[in-house]
Design a protein around this motif. Structure first.
Motif: not given
Length: 518
Positions: A342-353
């Motif tokens: 699920a860490l593939t959903a990481a979006d730097a600068g977006g929402s850390w949630a």
């Protein structure tokens, strides 16, 4: 041997090992502060972690064997004293090199304190109380490792990064004083036999291979230096293996691995640290760089991992009597794999949630895996060999952290350099400038990315940097998920309840312990 008073043994040994475990993960959130204060690239920062864990792992086997022959309290208190003095040196270190050397000495002391820990606890309890005490010890130490980033964040932001080490001095001294007063001295059980060949070849082998992994990207994977480091490491490990088979008093008691469940617990201990603590440094760098969080904010977000980890450990304690340990460990690894993927959903600068589901699942799974493994180890070996068995299994924990940090670091660095070399956002930059951008990202310096490019490219380069970090974290998540699934399969196949019941019962009968209640 004299019986330790159970409550004091469990409390003091667990408190000391919590302190030792915190020093593995507490420094993660301090890496940006150490970088800014002492000046260091990714390799130097990795050694702030690995100098401790590498020596810790390499010496634990020696410390475990020494504890069985020279006396467990003696080894425990001696290690705690060395750890406390080395913590003072870490807190006063004037350079990255001095810090890393002091961290290595810390690891030496930590190994001698940690190796006899489970044996001291197991020797103070019997029956079901022993299983419960070991489970409490396992949950506390794993929880401490998970809470390390938050504790480190609070200290870095309020007292500075050096306080993480300096606070060990009064705490370590207090624990040492109490241990000398409250833990019963156990007489030596035999002449101390030190396998010098084993110590030297194991330390050299693991150290050289780790060095090749950490320095390979900078030196070049096909360079003479990298090949020489890897070659020395492989040769030393080969000599170590032969010496353990043929030696009269080997460092690693290979007969323990004839017990299939012991082998399964050892492999599980290694892999849970690879996918848990081995990934932690890069998760911290991502949170700090991708969202511009300070150390406290990073630690606060990582509660999403540490709180479920402790809860998972408590659930494992309650389920231990009803669910086979192999099944519990396999389930934990599967849940961890889902969180890592699920860490593939990481979006730097977006929402850390967007990281929240992955962190919760990963923490829950790690908690389920960690606690039953320690119970298995202490239940499948005779009481006279618990110190040796404890040293073996405990050496696999920091070794897993070291291995995970090194291998994930190679992948992290390679992804960032490859992304920088092909990024349209960096069009027009020469190869040297692209390398500088990748180096800045490795160290979590988004500000340095902007400084490395012309003003017209700064906005695009900064956006690229955040995307590249998110992609690197996602890659590590996928790789970690594969490792976790392998751990699930091995745990289910190797760990058998029959081993636990038969050998554990035999051990209990041999020890005839009267201490059946905490």
């Amino acid at each position: 041997m004299t019986r330790n008073r159970p409550a004091w043994a469990l409390t003091l040994v667990t408190a000391a090992c919590v302190l030792l475990t915190l020093d593995i993960t507490i420094v993660n959130v301090a890496l940006p502060a150490v970088r800014d204060d002492l000046g260091s690239g990714l390799s130097g920062l990795q050694w702030v972690i690995n100098a401790y864990t590498l020596v810790f792992a390499s010496v634990l086997l020696t410390a475990g064997s020494l504890a069985d022959s020279a006396g467990r309290r003696r080894v425990f208190t001696g290690g705690l004293a060395v750890f406390t003095l080395a913590s003072l040196a870490c807190g006063l270190a004037p350079s990255t090199v001095a810090l890393n050397v002091s961290r290595a000495v810390q690891g030496l002391g930590g190994a001698f304190a940690f190796a006899p820990a489970m044996a001291l606890i197991a020797g103070s309890y019997g029956g079901a109380a022993r299983t419960k005490a070991i489970a409490i010890f396992g949950a506390a130490t794993m929880g401490a490792g998970a809470l390390g980033p938050l504790a480190g964040g609070v200290l870095v932001e309020t007292l500075g990064w050096r306080s993480m080490f300096l606070l060990n001095v009064p705490l370590g001294a207090a624990l040492l004083w109490l241990a000398l007063r409250r833990l019963d001295a156990d007489p030596p059980t035999g002449r101390v036999r030190l396998d010098l060949v084993g110590v030297v070849t194991l330390t050299t082998g693991v150290g050289a291979v780790t060095l090749a992994l950490l320095r390979g990207a900078d030196q070049g994977w096909s360079s003479t230096a990298t090949l020489a480091q890897a070659g020395v490491g492989v040769l030393a490990l080969a000599v170590f293996a032969v010496s353990q088979i043929r030696g009269a008093h080997p460092l690693l008691d290979l007969s323990l691995f004839r017990i299939r469940s012991f082998t399964g617990a050892a492999v599980s201990a290694l892999l849970v640290r690879v996918v848990g603590f081995g990934l932690m440094a890069y998760l911290v760098l991502f949170l700090a760089a991708g969202y511009s969080y300070d150390a406290f904010d990073v630690g606060l977000r990582l509660l999403a991992l540490s709180a479920p980890l402790m809860a998972g450990g408590l659930v494992a304690v309650r389920l231990g009597a009803r669910v086979p340990p192999g099944g519990l460990i396999a389930a934990g690894f599967v849940v961890s794999a889902a969180g890592l993927a699920a860490l593939t959903a990481a979006d730097a600068g977006g929402s850390w949630a967007r990281l929240l589901p992955g962190l919760v699942l990963l923490g829950s799974g790690l908690g389920l895996v960690s606690t039953p493994g320690m119970t298995v180890v202490m239940s499948v070996v005779p009481p006279s060999r618990t110190g040796t068995a404890s040293g073996v299994i405990q050496s696999f924990l920091p070794l897993g952290t070291t291995l995970g940090t090194a291998v994930f670091g190679v992948m992290f660095s390679a992804h960032l350099h490859e992304a920088a070399g092909a990024a349209p956002a960096l069009a027009g930059l020469d190869a040297g400038a692209r390398e500088r951008v990748a180096d800045a990202l490795e160290a979590g310096r988004i500000d340095a990315v902007a400084a490395a490019v012309p003003e017209s490219l700064r906005e695009a380069a900064t956006a690229f940097g955040r995307d590249a970090l998110a992609g690197a974290l996602g890659l590590l998540g996928v790789a970690g998920a594969v490792v976790a699934l392998a751990g699930a399969v091995l745990g289910a196949l190797l760990i058998r309840r029959g081993d636990l019941l038969h050998t554990g019962a035999a051990g209990e009968a041999a020890e005839k312990s009267p201490a059946d209640a905490p």
